[in-house]
Scaffold this motif. Structure first.
Motif, PDB file in Angstrom:
ATOM      1  N   THR A   1       0.836  -1.206   0.000  1.00  0.00           N
ATOM      2  CA  THR A   1       0.000   0.000   0.000  1.00  0.00           C
ATOM      3  C   THR A   1       0.867   1.250   0.000  1.00  0.00           C
ATOM      4  OG1 THR A   1      -1.730  -1.186   1.184  1.00  0.00           O
ATOM      5  CG2 THR A   1      -1.819   1.219   1.222  1.00  0.00           C
ATOM      6  N   LEU A   2       1.909   1.251   0.833  1.00  0.00           N
ATOM      7  CA  LEU A   2       2.789   2.412   0.893  1.00  0.00           C
ATOM      8  C   LEU A   2       3.522   2.612  -0.414  1.00  0.00           C
ATOM      9  CD1 LEU A   2       4.284   1.985   4.493  1.00  0.00           C
ATOM     10  CD2 LEU A   2       2.610   3.697   3.723  1.00  0.00           C
ATOM     11  N   HIS A   3       3.913   1.493  -1.085  1.00  0.00           N
ATOM     12  CA  HIS A   3       4.655   1.611  -2.336  1.00  0.00           C
ATOM     13  C   HIS A   3       3.763   2.213  -3.425  1.00  0.00           C
ATOM     14  CE1 HIS A   3       8.047   0.774  -4.923  1.00  0.00           C
ATOM     15  NE2 HIS A   3       7.208   0.269  -5.824  1.00  0.00           N
TER      16      HIS A   3
ATOM     17  N   SER B   1       2.189 -11.174 -14.833  1.00  0.00           N
ATOM     18  CA  SER B   1       1.573 -12.007 -13.806  1.00  0.00           C
ATOM     19  C   SER B   1       2.587 -12.372 -12.721  1.00  0.00           C
ATOM     20  CB  SER B   1       0.986 -13.267 -14.445  1.00  0.00           C
ATOM     21  OG  SER B   1       1.957 -13.934 -15.233  1.00  0.00           O
ATOM     22  N   ASP B   2       2.071 -12.923 -11.626  1.00  0.00           N
ATOM     23  CA  ASP B   2       2.917 -13.263 -10.482  1.00  0.00           C
ATOM     24  C   ASP B   2       4.010 -14.242 -10.899  1.00  0.00           C
ATOM     25  OD1 ASP B   2       1.048 -11.778  -9.269  1.00  0.00           O
ATOM     26  OD2 ASP B   2       0.081 -13.410  -8.174  1.00  0.00           O
TER      27      ASP B   2
ATOM     28  N   ASN C   1      -7.752  -3.730  -6.270  1.00  0.00           N
ATOM     29  CA  ASN C   1      -7.283  -4.862  -7.069  1.00  0.00           C
ATOM     30  C   ASN C   1      -6.130  -4.461  -7.979  1.00  0.00           C
ATOM     31  OD1 ASN C   1      -9.276  -7.012  -6.317  1.00  0.00           O
ATOM     32  ND2 ASN C   1     -10.722  -5.509  -7.102  1.00  0.00           N
ATOM     33  N   LEU C   2      -6.215  -3.266  -8.558  1.00  0.00           N
ATOM     34  CA  LEU C   2      -5.136  -2.785  -9.406  1.00  0.00           C
ATOM     35  C   LEU C   2      -3.860  -2.589  -8.601  1.00  0.00           C
ATOM     36  CD1 LEU C   2      -4.215  -1.752 -12.171  1.00  0.00           C
ATOM     37  CD2 LEU C   2      -5.059   0.511 -11.519  1.00  0.00           C
ATOM     38  N   GLU C   3      -3.986  -2.029  -7.411  1.00  0.00           N
ATOM     39  CA  GLU C   3      -2.821  -1.851  -6.552  1.00  0.00           C
ATOM     40  C   GLU C   3      -2.189  -3.196  -6.195  1.00  0.00           C
ATOM     41  OE1 GLU C   3      -4.016   0.351  -3.164  1.00  0.00           O
ATOM     42  OE2 GLU C   3      -4.658   2.105  -4.300  1.00  0.00           O
ATOM     43  N   GLY C   4      -3.030  -4.172  -5.844  1.00  0.00           N
ATOM     44  CA  GLY C   4      -2.498  -5.487  -5.503  1.00  0.00           C
ATOM     45  C   GLY C   4      -1.778  -6.138  -6.667  1.00  0.00           C
TER      46      GLY C   4
ATOM     47  N   LEU D   1      -8.236 -11.025 -13.415  1.00  0.00           N
ATOM     48  CA  LEU D   1      -6.922 -11.492 -12.966  1.00  0.00           C
ATOM     49  C   LEU D   1      -7.047 -12.737 -12.105  1.00  0.00           C
ATOM     50  CD1 LEU D   1      -5.135  -8.112 -12.117  1.00  0.00           C
ATOM     51  CD2 LEU D   1      -5.149  -9.407 -14.262  1.00  0.00           C
ATOM     52  N   SER D   2      -8.101 -12.851 -11.319  1.00  0.00           N
ATOM     53  CA  SER D   2      -8.316 -14.048 -10.512  1.00  0.00           C
ATOM     54  C   SER D   2      -8.543 -15.265 -11.413  1.00  0.00           C
ATOM     55  CB  SER D   2      -9.507 -13.840  -9.585  1.00  0.00           C
ATOM     56  OG  SER D   2      -9.784 -15.017  -8.851  1.00  0.00           O
ATOM     57  N   THR D   3      -9.310 -15.075 -12.486  1.00  0.00           N
ATOM     58  CA  THR D   3      -9.534 -16.180 -13.434  1.00  0.00           C
ATOM     59  C   THR D   3      -8.238 -16.576 -14.121  1.00  0.00           C
ATOM     60  OG1 THR D   3     -11.792 -15.373 -13.820  1.00  0.00           O
ATOM     61  CG2 THR D   3     -10.875 -16.904 -15.435  1.00  0.00           C
TER      62      THR D   3
END
Length: 486
Positions: A6-8, A42-43, A109-112, A197-199
């Motif tokens: 969140t801070l970033h 993606s991750d 969600n965009l931040e995450g 993104l979850s899908t």
């Protein structure tokens, strides 16, 4: 970890705010010509880090193409494009919690997604014509056609890492008199991004995600007004000031629209007008050395004091042809843009229709021909109008053959209207718009309703055929004998 992310992101949004203030202070660029673009992978997927542009630098089409090429050449080639109708850097500074109110952010969600990605790129200022053409750039680099999706149908699509795919999700944007209306729409868009993104994570397919818009949502007039009223924080606390800015923005928009109105191109046969053409924008592009070179024909076609050369045009009761003659277009000394139309009676509809049979580009004794008769048509007494007529984005025009020179060209007509027959005076007749009333969803609803009505009708008919017996058994008397002949 969540607090760190969140801070970033707060730092990223704070840098965006600093960028906006710097632009306002310098006054060297027009804020209504830029949209932001966010790119991430993606991750667990890494791609080469690309240096962000310097503060105040506006990304043009060529530089944006370079960014996309580097990201796709060495990163995942399954691209998820979130294309919003409108967006500006101020949407992030106003609704992204840039001033410390992280619990009120519209982009969780965009931040995450940005924080979990090891490869991300934030471009605060991309010229909106470049972002408007991002689908075409991605289509050329991936060599695949875009698929316009919604989150519900994404789970039914088969994806793999070896085959590139371009998935486009259109997101709305609206700004009314209520301050919360834009935030609610952006929050809904963020939920769509999170669902998509979850899908994609559930499918375990690596991807490259892009979030941008077709045009900016803010105007320079409103920004200068905000600066004069004392900055963004005070305006967030003053609801009345926001409404005043909205009224001023709407007034400026109407002034611009009124100033941009010009007369259509008019071709006369004798004293009578027989062809009318109007468009907000006419442009052509040619592919050279892997790059699209664009030329805007609008200033040479429309406007006060502009008289386009129409020699070669003709019209009669069954066929008409409008020829626009230009000079020095993309290196060609002589260049012609030709609209060939015809009309005839169709027995099925018992009326006459006109069609735009072809759009031709003539240059250096070469003709590039696009067929348009399947998509561009209207009743013979009407004109034809469409918000966009192109051969590359939702194409209504298609090359005549695979070997036709038209495959090296792109044509784009914005807010296009044409009439080749039954012109009365110098004004268009009633316009037949390309946007059909009966969409696929409407047809499905009508067919389902019709099926249910048929089932209900059949059931009522069967119930009405039931009759009560006219004889009954008496348990104390003899049994009723029913003859078989009765």
């Amino acid at each position: 970890m969540e607090a760190t992310a969140t801070l970033h992101l707060g730092g990223i949004l704070a840098r965006m705010a600093v960028f906006l203030l710097l632009v306002n202070a310098l006054g060297s660029v027009s804020c209504d010509e830029q949209v932001p673009l966010l790119l991430w992978t993606s991750d667990g997927i890494s791609s080469p880090t690309q240096p962000p542009p310097a503060a105040g630098h506006i990304i043009g089409q060529q530089q944006l193409t370079s960014y996309l090429e580097k990201a796709l050449n060495e990163g995942p080639r399954n691209v998820v494009l979130f294309l919003q109708d409108k967006m500006s850097i101020e949407d992030f500074t106003m609704y992204g919690g840039a001033f410390g109110n992280k619990q009120d952010t519209a982009f969780p969600n965009l931040e995450g997604a940005l924080m979990s990605s090891s490869s991300r790129l934030v471009l605060p200022a991309v010229s909106w014509p470049a972002s408007n053409a991002v689908i075409g750039q991605l289509q050329d680099q991936l060599e695949t056609s875009p698929l316009y999706m919604d989150p519900e149908t994404l789970s039914q699509l088969r994806l793999n890492a070896s085959s590139p795919a371009l998935l486009v999700f259109r997101l709305p944007y609206g700004l009314g008199a209520d301050l919360m209306s834009a935030k609610e729409i952006l929050s809904g868009n963020d939920e769509v991004i999170g669902q998509v993104l979850s899908t994609m994570r559930a499918r375990a397919v690596p991807y490259t995600a892009i979030y941008t818009a077709l045009q900016p949502s803010r105007e320079a007039a409103s920004l200068s007004m905000e600066a004069g009223l004392g900055g963004g924080r005070s305006l967030l606390q003053a609801r009345g000031g926001y409404r005043e800015r909205e009224r001023e923005r709407e007034r400026q928009r109407r002034i611009k629209e009124k100033a941009g109105v010009y007369a259509p191109v008019e071709f006369k046969e004798g004293e009578d007008t027989c062809i009318l053409l109007w468009a907000k924008g006419l442009s052509v592009s040619i592919l050279r050395s892997g790059r699209w070179e664009e030329h805007d024909l609008t200033p040479s076609t429309f406007g006060e004091g502009v008289s386009p050369q129409l020699h070669g045009s003709s019209c009669d009761k069954s066929k008409s042809k409008l020829v626009l003659n230009y000079e020095n277009v993309l290196g060609h000394r002589s260049f012609k843009l030709i609209f060939a139309m015809s009309q005839r009676r169709y027995q099925v509809s018992a009326r006459r229709w006109f069609t735009l049979d072809a759009v031709e580009l003539e240059y250096d004794r070469t003709t590039a021909r696009f067929n348009g008769s399947r998509k561009v048509y209207a009743p013979a007494e009407y004109s034809y109008r469409c918000e966009s007529v192109t051969n590359f984005r939702w194409p209504q025009l298609v090359p005549r053959s695979l070997n036709d020179p038209a495959n090296q060209w792109r044509v784009s007509f914005q807010d296009f209207q044409i009439q080749g027959f039954n012109v009365s005076g110098s004004e268009f007749s009633y316009a037949s718009d390309c946007a059909g009333f009966f969409s696929a969803g409407i047809w499905m609803g009508l067919m389902t309703s019709l099926l249910l009505v048929l089932v209900l009708t059949y059931g009522l008919h069967m119930i009405m055929q039931l009759h009560t017996m006219d004889r009954f058994d008496d348990p104390k008397g003899p049994a009723i004998s029913v003859p078989q002949t009765e």
